[in-house]
Design a protein around this motif. Sequence first.
Motif, PDB file in Angstrom:
ATOM      1  N   ILE A   1      -4.309  -6.084  13.546  1.00 24.96           N
ATOM      2  CA  ILE A   1      -2.864  -5.986  13.329  1.00 24.96           C
ATOM      3  C   ILE A   1      -2.322  -7.318  12.807  1.00 24.96           C
ATOM      4  N   ALA A   2      -2.811  -8.419  13.370  1.00 27.37           N
ATOM      5  CA  ALA A   2      -2.380  -9.749  12.924  1.00 27.37           C
ATOM      6  C   ALA A   2      -2.712  -9.965  11.448  1.00 27.37           C
ATOM      7  N   LYS A   3      -3.858  -9.458  11.003  1.00 27.09           N
ATOM      8  CA  LYS A   3      -4.249  -9.600   9.594  1.00 27.09           C
ATOM      9  C   LYS A   3      -3.274  -8.872   8.674  1.00 27.09           C
ATOM     10  N   THR A   4      -2.795  -7.701   9.106  1.00 29.12           N
ATOM     11  CA  THR A   4      -1.835  -6.971   8.258  1.00 29.12           C
ATOM     12  C   THR A   4      -0.522  -7.732   8.168  1.00 29.12           C
ATOM     13  N   ILE A   5      -0.130  -8.399   9.238  1.00 28.28           N
ATOM     14  CA  ILE A   5       1.098  -9.197   9.216  1.00 28.28           C
ATOM     15  C   ILE A   5       0.953 -10.366   8.242  1.00 28.28           C
ATOM     16  N   GLU A   6      -0.187 -11.019   8.270  1.00 26.88           N
ATOM     17  CA  GLU A   6      -0.439 -12.122   7.331  1.00 26.88           C
ATOM     18  C   GLU A   6      -0.419 -11.614   5.889  1.00 26.88           C
ATOM     19  N   ALA A   7      -1.043 -10.455   5.659  1.00 27.79           N
ATOM     20  CA  ALA A   7      -1.083  -9.879   4.314  1.00 27.79           C
ATOM     21  C   ALA A   7       0.312  -9.471   3.843  1.00 27.79           C
ATOM     22  N   CYS A   8       1.122  -8.969   4.763  1.00 27.62           N
ATOM     23  CA  CYS A   8       2.498  -8.599   4.417  1.00 27.62           C
ATOM     24  C   CYS A   8       3.308  -9.829   4.014  1.00 27.62           C
ATOM     25  N   GLU A   9       3.101 -10.935   4.717  1.00 23.97           N
ATOM     26  CA  GLU A   9       3.815 -12.173   4.387  1.00 23.97           C
ATOM     27  C   GLU A   9       3.443 -12.668   2.993  1.00 23.97           C
ATOM     28  N   ILE A  10       2.161 -12.543   2.638  1.00 25.37           N
ATOM     29  CA  ILE A  10       1.714 -12.937   1.301  1.00 25.37           C
ATOM     30  C   ILE A  10       2.372 -12.039   0.253  1.00 25.37           C
ATOM     31  N   ALA A  11       2.438 -10.741   0.546  1.00 23.87           N
ATOM     32  CA  ALA A  11       3.055  -9.801  -0.393  1.00 23.87           C
ATOM     33  C   ALA A  11       4.536 -10.112  -0.594  1.00 23.87           C
ATOM     34  N   ILE A  12       5.221 -10.505   0.474  1.00 26.32           N
ATOM     35  CA  ILE A  12       6.634 -10.880   0.365  1.00 26.32           C
ATOM     36  C   ILE A  12       6.783 -12.098  -0.544  1.00 26.32           C
ATOM     37  N   SER A  13       5.911 -13.085  -0.360  1.00 25.95           N
ATOM     38  CA  SER A  13       5.965 -14.295  -1.180  1.00 25.95           C
ATOM     39  C   SER A  13       5.782 -13.970  -2.660  1.00 25.95           C
ATOM     40  N   ALA A  14       4.968 -12.936  -2.923  1.00 26.97           N
ATOM     41  CA  ALA A  14       4.711 -12.536  -4.308  1.00 26.97           C
ATOM     42  C   ALA A  14       5.695 -11.473  -4.797  1.00 26.97           C
TER      43      ALA A  14
END
Length: 222
Positions: A105-118
Amino acid sequence: MGTRIADSIRERIEQMIVTGEFADGERLDEVKLAEQFGVSRTPLREAFQSLAASGLLTLEARRGAFIRHPDFVELVEMFEVMAELEAMCGFRAARHVTESQMAAIAKTIEACEIAISAADFDEYYRENEKFHHLVYEASGNRFLAREAARLHKRLQPYRRLQLRATGRMPQSMREHRDVFAALERNDPKAAATALRQHVAIQGERFNDLMASYRQMAALKTG
């Protein structure tokens, strides 16, 4: 590769449907769409099957695929049920979640943050979807997880559409963090409340969002 093409086509047709580019009851022209997307009819038909499972198309033997727009009341009712299913999953997940599930679940949160930045709405939604399905699985109730996943799929195009509303993606991210924090504390009530509010907010905003996108579609086609 074929499945990936079909998924891409499904997402594009979903967008066209929920933004009003097809009228309710309109028959989709397979030949025209295959030419438009530059694909054969095979991935197109796979996309149709997936859209039918989401309730956006009706497939009729020897007649083809027809657009089905759920009315607003039906959508609100589905979001209400979705909110309660998510809350139930969160409540149980806070009691049963494992360390490996928390790490996923933590990995999906990190991936979501990267997607927001992009500013990548589609990638954010894909990771967002993983986040929710992991919570369903963490509930420890397979029937509940299947039912939640089934309704999630039905509402998929509308949940994705809402992420394009101004400020919605960062807000969704904050809500994910609230859910994660509740799971870390093993707090069932807080997890249930966070997930219920996360989905209910989407339902409440749906009417204005749909109206704005239909207006945009009308401007594009007018």
